[in-house]
Design a protein around this motif. Structure first.
Motif, PDB file in Angstrom:
ATOM      1  N   LEU A 153       0.857  -1.181   0.000  1.00  0.00           N
ATOM      2  CA  LEU A 153       0.000   0.000   0.000  1.00  0.00           C
ATOM      3  C   LEU A 153       0.894   1.231   0.000  1.00  0.00           C
ATOM      4  O   LEU A 153       1.834   1.318   0.791  1.00  0.00           O
ATOM      5  N   THR A 154       0.590   2.174  -0.883  1.00  0.00           N
ATOM      6  CA  THR A 154       1.387   3.397  -0.972  1.00  0.00           C
ATOM      7  C   THR A 154       0.635   4.555  -0.317  1.00  0.00           C
ATOM      8  O   THR A 154      -0.596   4.574  -0.279  1.00  0.00           O
ATOM      9  N   LYS A 155       1.387   5.505   0.178  1.00  0.00           N
ATOM     10  CA  LYS A 155       0.831   6.654   0.874  1.00  0.00           C
ATOM     11  C   LYS A 155       0.045   7.515  -0.118  1.00  0.00           C
ATOM     12  O   LYS A 155       0.508   7.759  -1.232  1.00  0.00           O
ATOM     13  N   ILE A 156      -1.147   7.939   0.302  1.00  0.00           N
ATOM     14  CA  ILE A 156      -1.986   8.799  -0.515  1.00  0.00           C
ATOM     15  C   ILE A 156      -2.485   9.954   0.344  1.00  0.00           C
ATOM     16  O   ILE A 156      -2.374   9.912   1.575  1.00  0.00           O
ATOM     17  N   ASP A 157      -3.042  10.966  -0.301  1.00  0.00           N
ATOM     18  CA  ASP A 157      -3.674  12.057   0.444  1.00  0.00           C
ATOM     19  C   ASP A 157      -4.978  11.537   1.043  1.00  0.00           C
ATOM     20  O   ASP A 157      -5.733  10.799   0.393  1.00  0.00           O
ATOM     21  N   CYS A 158      -5.232  11.912   2.280  1.00  0.00           N
ATOM     22  CA  CYS A 158      -6.442  11.465   2.951  1.00  0.00           C
ATOM     23  C   CYS A 158      -7.649  12.227   2.405  1.00  0.00           C
ATOM     24  O   CYS A 158      -7.569  13.429   2.120  1.00  0.00           O
ATOM     25  N   LYS A 159      -8.750  11.509   2.249  1.00  0.00           N
ATOM     26  CA  LYS A 159     -10.006  12.128   1.804  1.00  0.00           C
ATOM     27  C   LYS A 159     -10.604  12.904   2.949  1.00  0.00           C
ATOM     28  O   LYS A 159     -10.574  12.455   4.097  1.00  0.00           O
ATOM     29  N   VAL A 160     -11.176  14.041   2.669  1.00  0.00           N
ATOM     30  CA  VAL A 160     -11.848  14.835   3.700  1.00  0.00           C
ATOM     31  C   VAL A 160     -13.305  14.443   3.668  1.00  0.00           C
ATOM     32  O   VAL A 160     -13.989  14.612   2.663  1.00  0.00           O
TER      33      VAL A 160
END
Length: 161
Positions: A153-160
């Protein structure tokens, strides 16, 4: 004369040694060291990771507090299998997340232990032999887990939300 001198010396020695010492000594003052400042570790905020391949998706979002406690959400949407999603509650042990994943699948609530290794900005899920006890699936021996990098799993921007 030698006997008198020896006896006198002996008596004087006894009297001097029995003489009470009258000097007073001040008590030793012990100054305690001030308590060390507690190291305040701020939570790192939400961390989000995802894996996508051939229509399958694994997503995780979590945060780690100052006591190394982990809580968040995890979902598996794998092709050919029912989607399941739920909550993640556990602990960060060094570079490894060990948590209970409570999820609903096919209308049934289940608890399964999950382990993720944080490595170079990614998360790799651990696999191994499991046992079921007290309505929970756990790993038999966490020291024998395998971390397969094909499902990294790669780091992604968190959904708001």
């Amino acid at each position: 004369m030698k006997k008198v001198l020896a006896i006198t010396t002996l008596i004087l020695t006894v009297l001097i040694s029995c003489k009470k010492e009258t000097t007073t000594t001040e008590p030793v003052q012990i100054t305690p060291n001030p308590p060390k400042e507690a190291e305040i570790v701020e939570p790192a905020g939400d961390q989000c990771y995802a894996w996508r391949a051939n229509g399958s998706v694994i997503e995780i979002s979590f945060n780690v507090n100052s006591h190394q406690e982990v809580n968040g959400k995890l979902s598996y949407n794998l092709v050919g299998k029912d989607k399941n999603e739920g909550t993640l509650i556990g602990n960060m042990k060094g570079d490894t997340i060990v948590a209970d994943y409570t999820f609903n699948s096919e209308g049934t609530s289940s608890v399964r232990e999950v382990v993720f290794l944080q490595k170079d900005g990614t998360l790799i899920e651990g696999y191994g032999d499991v046992v079921q006890a007290n309505d929970k699936v756990s790993f038999k021996d966490k020291t024998k887990l395998k971390f397969d990098q094909k499902n990294t799993l790669t780091k992604i921007d968190c959904k708001v939300d």
